[in-house]
Design an enzyme around this catalytic site. Structure first.
Site: not given
Ligand SMILES: *Cc1c(COP(=O)(O)O)cnc(C)c1O
Length: 404
Positions: A122, A199, A202, A225, A363
């Site tokens: 991302h 990260d 998800q 999320k 993104c």
């Molecule tokens: C949504 C997402 C982000 C960013 O999250 P934010 O809430 O917009 O800061 C980063 N990495 C992954 C894999 C995402 O799905």
């Protein structure tokens, strides 16, 4: 027993019609809906006990400070962190990753050092490292993924070397659904002398996390999320590493002593939470994570797997539809394109049927290009998603074909 129809009753938005049709919400990967308990908790805080944290020596402030710190302990439990002091509240995952880049990165990286990421990141786990590279003169390495979106161990290992100082990777791709083996990657990274940042934006939605077992040094996820409010995210960091890092932003709440000449800083996590934090949002996130733990992460995993298998079966039967990302064991994120229909037009038709999907580069522009597209449509699942939602998607896709 996991009864998805009972679970759906906890989510008021799902009861709303969209364009006169049942709400087929398939964009949980962008942001998830909120259960009533989270909404109630936020309402209760503002109506009954709101004030600032860590300041007042009066009842309301003591109460809300306790709740805010309880939320931190809930996150600790959710991640199985060794201490609540390893949990830093941020605005979102983006801020959590930027915090690591700006503090740990600036302090520890120099020309010749390497940061290793994957092709599947991302922007939030790509752009901060590009900026740091340009500022410090360190190197950004990117390891390849397969054409089907799969993680390939050899590609990762090939790029890992003694110059690697940080491996920063997604635990689950928001475009492909691919799951990365963080635990094994952490082991390899540590053997090479590097730290690892996961990260988990998800991944955290669909899987139990044990940061001690994974042995990751940093992990980031976003509250919105995981069925919590917007404006709150989490950075997990091993305590000794956090303690070695300089402050991110400076001001109130994060200082120890201040004179006109000099300032000393608080220990983590306070050191990284300058100013009035997102108090109510943090407490709301605690409520959301408790909701997930109450539903049961193992149940969430099993439900997700059933949906993924069902979606593969339903969607692969649609003529002209191409799935983007079909790695073995992938999670509940399905990107796709349809022959002769621009993804934007596709989303327009789906919307008319009450089906909400996201369209674009999600993104992750370099990744979507690498997969061979300018733009893809994406359906993503939550713990309230049903097989009927996938049926509605499949029916709407078939209908879209008749327009073109
Ligand atoms: C949504 C997402 C982000 C960013 O999250 P934010 O809430 O917009 O800061 C980063 N990495 C992954 C894999 C995402 O799905």
């Amino acid at each position: 027993m996991y009864d998805v129809y009972e679970i759906r009753k906890d989510f008021p938005v799902l009861q709303q019609k969209v364009n006169g049709k049942p709400n087929t919400f398939l964009d949980s990967g962008a942001s998830a809906q909120k259960p009533q308990c989270v909404i109630n908790r936020i309402y209760d805080i503002y109506t009954k006990e709101y004030s600032n944290v860590h300041r007042g020596s009066y009842m309301l402030s003591e109460q809300i400070t306790w709740d805010y710190e309880e939320a931190r302990k809930t996150v600790q439990k959710f991640l199985n962190a060794a201490s609540h002091k390893e949990i830093v509240f941020t605005r979102n995952a983006t801020e959590a990753i930027n915090l690591v880049a700006a503090t740990w990165g600036r302090k520890n990286l120099k020309p010749g050092d390497e940061v290793l990421i994957s092709e599947a990141e991302h922007h939030a786990n790509l752009v901060p490292w590009q900026m740091l590279r340009d500022e410090l003169g360190c190197t950004l390495k990117i390891f390849k993924i397969g054409d089907d979106g799969s993680f390939i161990w050899e590609e990762f290992e090939k790029q890992l070397n003694p110059k690697t100082k940080l491996v920063a990777v997604t635990a689950m791709s928001n475009v492909l659904g691919t799951i990365f083996p963080i635990k094994e990657m952490a082991k390899a990274a540590h053997n090479a002398g590097a730290l690892i940042l996961a990260d988990a934006c998800q991944y955290a939605v669909h899987h139990p996390i044990d940061v001690q077992d994974m042995d990751c040094d940093f992990l980031a996820f976003s509250g919105h999320k995981t069925y919590g409010p917007t404006g709150i995210g989490v950075l997990y960091g091993k305590y000794d590493i956090l303690d070695s890092m300089p402050p991110y932003q400076t001001g109130g709440d994060m200082v120890d002593h201040v004179t006109y000449e000099k300032t000393t800083f608080e220990e983590p996590p306070a050191r990284f939470e300058a100013g009035t934090p997102a108090i109510v949002e943090a407490i709301g996130l605690g409520e959301a994570l408790n909701y997930m733990m109450c539903v049961g992460l193992d149940n969430i995993v099993a439900h997700e797997k059933e949906l993924v298998d069902y979606a593969f079966e339903k969607l692969s039967g649609i003529e002209g539809l191409k799935l983007v990302g079909t790695a073995e064991g992938k999670g509940g994120v399905f990107s796709f394109v349809m022959d002769d229909i621009h993804p934007q037009d596709l989303a327009f038709i789906l919307n008319k049927e009450g089906v909400s999907v996201r369209v674009g580069h999600h993104c992750a522009e370099p990744l979507v290009h690498r997969m061979g597209y300018e733009s893809v449509a994406r359906a993503s699942f939550g713990l309230y998603t049903t097989k009927e939602d996938i049926d509605c998607l499949a029916a709407a896709l078939k209908k879209a074909k008749t327009f073109f």
